[in-house]
Design an enzyme around this catalytic site. Structure first.
Site, PDB file in Angstrom:
ATOM      1  N   ASP A 177       9.486   2.674  -0.593  1.00 40.38           N
ATOM      2  CA  ASP A 177       8.495   3.349   0.246  1.00 40.38           C
ATOM      3  C   ASP A 177       8.802   2.963   1.695  1.00 40.38           C
ATOM      4  O   ASP A 177       8.426   1.898   2.166  1.00 40.38           O
ATOM      5  CB  ASP A 177       7.088   2.900  -0.168  1.00 40.38           C
ATOM      6  CG  ASP A 177       6.005   3.559   0.685  1.00 40.38           C
ATOM      7  OD1 ASP A 177       6.359   4.217   1.685  1.00 40.38           O
ATOM      8  OD2 ASP A 177       4.816   3.411   0.354  1.00 40.38           O
ATOM      9  N   TYR A 202       0.862  -1.183   0.000  1.00 38.08           N
ATOM     10  CA  TYR A 202       0.000   0.000   0.000  1.00 38.08           C
ATOM     11  C   TYR A 202       0.891   1.224   0.000  1.00 38.08           C
ATOM     12  O   TYR A 202       1.789   1.346   0.832  1.00 38.08           O
ATOM     13  CB  TYR A 202      -0.889  -0.019   1.252  1.00 38.08           C
ATOM     14  CG  TYR A 202      -1.783   1.194   1.386  1.00 38.08           C
ATOM     15  CD1 TYR A 202      -2.903   1.354   0.577  1.00 38.08           C
ATOM     16  CD2 TYR A 202      -1.511   2.178   2.331  1.00 38.08           C
ATOM     17  CE1 TYR A 202      -3.731   2.469   0.704  1.00 38.08           C
ATOM     18  CE2 TYR A 202      -2.336   3.292   2.469  1.00 38.08           C
ATOM     19  CZ  TYR A 202      -3.439   3.432   1.649  1.00 38.08           C
ATOM     20  OH  TYR A 202      -4.253   4.531   1.769  1.00 38.08           O
ATOM     21  N   LYS A 243       5.367   9.092   8.867  1.00 42.29           N
ATOM     22  CA  LYS A 243       5.148   8.519  10.206  1.00 42.29           C
ATOM     23  C   LYS A 243       6.185   8.972  11.245  1.00 42.29           C
ATOM     24  O   LYS A 243       6.038  10.033  11.826  1.00 42.29           O
ATOM     25  CB  LYS A 243       5.055   7.002  10.111  1.00 42.29           C
ATOM     26  CG  LYS A 243       3.865   6.588   9.187  1.00 42.29           C
ATOM     27  CD  LYS A 243       3.406   5.188   9.419  1.00 42.29           C
ATOM     28  CE  LYS A 243       2.403   4.723   8.387  1.00 42.29           C
ATOM     29  NZ  LYS A 243       1.019   4.817   8.789  1.00 42.29           N
TER      30      LYS A 243
HETATM   31  N1  HOZ Z   1      -3.539   2.637   6.004  1.00 38.08           N
HETATM   32  C1  HOZ Z   1      -3.092   3.113   7.262  1.00 38.08           C
HETATM   33  C2  HOZ Z   1      -2.314   2.068   7.960  1.00 38.08           C
HETATM   34  N2  HOZ Z   1      -1.579   1.192   7.161  1.00 38.08           N
HETATM   35  C3  HOZ Z   1      -4.276   3.562   8.056  1.00 38.08           C
HETATM   36  C4  HOZ Z   1      -3.967   4.701   8.904  1.00 38.08           C
HETATM   37  C5  HOZ Z   1      -5.152   5.249   9.658  1.00 38.08           C
HETATM   38  O1  HOZ Z   1      -6.260   4.775   9.520  1.00 38.08           O
HETATM   39  O2  HOZ Z   1      -4.925   6.178  10.408  1.00 38.08           O
END
Ligand code: HOZ
Length: 427
Positions: free
Chosen positions: A240, A145, A268
């Site tokens: 990434d 992702y 992050k």
């Molecule tokens: N896709 C994010 C974690 N892999 C989600 C983050 C969120 O919902 O704050």
């Protein structure tokens, strides 16, 4: 039901005015019954929900909180920065300091551009890769992702996988057609795609450790093999490291695997819980960016001084000698404990670790790809997770997310987690 009466009331109110009651789909706890806990407070390794129940937190805001919730030094830095002004939309000393720190920490990075979210970072890095190569096609891996930009919602992990919709409606077919997805850890399939589209691939983007299909480690030699393929075919390799950056090691996983990507995305941890992300790489590639070159990317909140104060404070705490080794040893202790508990009961459990990231699958064989992750026993995962929540352990509400560790987690939290797991495995 996991959520207490206050959480339920607050979530019902939110659903009236927010689609699905959440601002990011995976938070909706769809796989765990669809009634999320509404969180009101975090301190160190613990979070508290609206009903006053406390949990050891292994989500940690999905990764950024390397030192736990509301670390006093991070909070102080934010307060001091806020007193000097919340934002200027102009150059500030903090952004040059952050950029210099990142370029020192990542040997592949000569220059870096700061943005506000991981999605922005990956989207911009790929535009830059296309600008630098004059090519259109991108290769990604199934289950990785890279944020929610149109052309990246193809075979996507994380919340998309959680909801069983790895592709999104609203993405024009013509955009999706520019992204070619291959299985993670499969060099042969990747090479075939490079051959089939010879001279047309701008970049291959990958999470060097996949953290959005659960935690899946690269096979030995896999990342080096991708480096070679990209070089041979004149494509850029984009790591990434939004998740793995400053979590798997100081800098990122590229220092562990000793592979140099052409571009890297970060997020992050470098924001300490506030919105900071970045993309950077070789100087001659970065020179394509406006105002130097013709590739445009901009942002009012890019390099925001308050967010950068949080990120810099977070990173300074991690810069201390021995930090990553110490934290990784604690994570190992936790997963060895979990493995013992599962083994004693004959429960097939696959555990993995990359520095301060860890993950587990209920599966009797190692998980090397998205297909393996999807084939794991998600019914068992659900039973286990619900039992963990009930005993005060907050895990990602999805079988396709990683777990995180912070320096605020100690022996007491490991004991609490293992005691909870012992009951949960019995279920
Ligand atoms: N896709 C994010 C974690 N892999 C989600 C983050 C969120 O919902 O704050």
């Amino acid at each position: 039901m996991l959520a207490g009466p206050r959480s339920r009331r607050l979530f019902t109110a939110a659903k009236r005015v927010i689609p699905g009651g959440v601002n990011s789909p995976v938070r909706a706890f769809k796989r765990l019954g669809g009634q999320p806990l509404v969180l009101v407070k975090g301190a160190g390794a613990w979070v508290e929900d609206a009903d006053g129940r406390r949990y050891v937190d292994y989500v940690l805001s999905w990764g950024p909180l390397l030192h736990g919730h509301a670390h006093p030094q991070v909070v102080k830095a934010v307060q001091r920065a806020a007193e000097r002004g919340l934002g200027f939309g102009a150059p500030t000393p903090a952004e040059a300091e952050m950029a210099a720190l990142l370029c020192r920490a990542l040997p592949s990075m000569d220059q870096v551009r700061l943005v506000s979210s991981g999605t922005e970072a990956t989207m911009s890095a790929l535009r830059l890769a296309r600008a630098a190569t004059g090519r259109d096609l991108i290769i990604k891996c199934d289950g990785c992702y890279h944020g929610h930009a149109d052309h990246l919602l193809v075979a996507a992990g994380s919340g998309c996988a959680t909801l069983n919709q790895p592709d999104s409606t609203g993405v024009p077919a013509a955009f999706a057609a520019l992204t070619l997805s291959v299985p993670y850890n499969d060099l042969k399939a990747t090479e075939q795609v490079f051959r089939r589209h010879r001279g047309r691939i701008a970049a291959l983007i990958i999470e060097p450790v996949a953290g959005n299909m659960g935690l899946v480690l690269p096979d030995p030699g896999y990342l080096a093999g991708l480096r070679k393929l990209c070089t041979t075919h004149g494509a850029l390799l984009v790591f990434d490291e939004v998740m793995t950056g400053f979590r798997t090691a100081w800098g990122g996983y590229q220092r562990v695997c000793d592979v140099r990507p052409d571009l890297t995305t970060l997020g992050k941890v470098i924001g300490g819980g506030l919105p900071v992300a970045a993309y950077g790489g070789r100087r001659e590639i970065m020179a394509h960016l406006a105002p130097l070159g013709g590739c445009y990317q901009a942002g009012t909140l890019s390099g925001n001084p308050v967010a950068l104060a949080a990120g810099l404070a977070n990173l300074r705490l991690a810069a201390k000698s021995g930090f990553y080794g110490r934290q990784a040893r604690q994570v190992t202790k936790l997963i060895v404990g979990l493995r013992d508990l599962a083994n004693r009961r004959g429960i097939p459990l696959q555990l993995s670790q990359a520095g301060t990231m860890w993950g587990f699958f209920f599966s009797d064989h190692p998980v090397r790809s998205f297909a393996d992750a999807l084939a794991s026993d998600t019914q068992r995962w659900k039973t286990f997770c619900l039992a963990m929540f009930r005993q005060g352990v907050y895990l990602a509400p999805s079988p396709f997310e990683a777990a995180f560790w912070s320096s605020a987690h100690h022996e007491a939290e490991i004991r609490h987690t293992l005691a909870a797991a012992s009951v949960a495995f019995d279920r």
